[in-house]
Design a protein around this motif. Structure first.
Motif, PDB file in Angstrom:
ATOM      1  N   TRP A   1       6.011 -86.859  13.278  1.00 27.11           N
ATOM      2  CA  TRP A   1       6.149 -85.417  13.052  1.00 27.11           C
ATOM      3  C   TRP A   1       6.513 -85.136  11.601  1.00 27.11           C
ATOM      4  O   TRP A   1       5.901 -84.310  10.932  1.00 27.11           O
TER       5      TRP A   1
ATOM      6  N   GLU B   1       3.274 -81.498  15.130  1.00 24.71           N
ATOM      7  CA  GLU B   1       3.268 -80.820  13.834  1.00 24.71           C
ATOM      8  C   GLU B   1       1.944 -80.073  13.620  1.00 24.71           C
ATOM      9  O   GLU B   1       1.931 -78.956  13.110  1.00 24.71           O
TER      10      GLU B   1
ATOM     11  N   GLU C   1       4.008 -83.404   8.256  1.00 24.97           N
ATOM     12  CA  GLU C   1       4.280 -82.185   7.492  1.00 24.97           C
ATOM     13  C   GLU C   1       3.648 -82.267   6.104  1.00 24.97           C
ATOM     14  O   GLU C   1       3.236 -81.263   5.551  1.00 24.97           O
ATOM     15  N   ARG C   2       3.591 -83.462   5.550  1.00 24.71           N
ATOM     16  CA  ARG C   2       3.042 -83.664   4.213  1.00 24.71           C
ATOM     17  C   ARG C   2       1.595 -84.139   4.227  1.00 24.71           C
ATOM     18  O   ARG C   2       0.800 -83.746   3.386  1.00 24.71           O
TER      19      ARG C   2
END
Length: 87
Positions: free
Chosen positions: A25, A56, A29-30
């Motif tokens: 998760w 995510e 995000e990146r």
């Protein structure tokens, strides 16, 4: 992700899957693609990690999140993943 994975190995067996889920998760995000690629190296915990990636992706690419969930090998994990990303 590798340093965090070493920390997961040190956690109790009851929490290990949750730990890998969190790695996926957070990494997604990146870089969702990089996260999915790295998840593949986590052996028996790869599904937990990919489940985290799917969670995510729910915000940014719901269709892809469903596809990731559908690719999970463990039926229980797959269903939990689908339940989350489709609600």
């Amino acid at each position: 992700m590798r340093a965090t994975a070493r920390a997961c190995e040190g956690s109790t067996i009851d929490w290990r899957g949750t730990c890998y889920h969190g790695i996926g998760w957070g990494a997604a995000e990146r870089d969702p693609d990089g996260a999915l690629s790295t998840c593949a190296s986590f052996g028996e915990y790869a599904d937990n990690c990919r489940h985290g990636v799917a969670n995510e992706l729910k915000r940014s690419d719901p269709q892809r999140a469903v596809a990731v969930c559908e690719s999970l090998q463990k039926s229980e994990t797959r269903q939990r993943c689908l339940d989350f990303v489709t609600r």
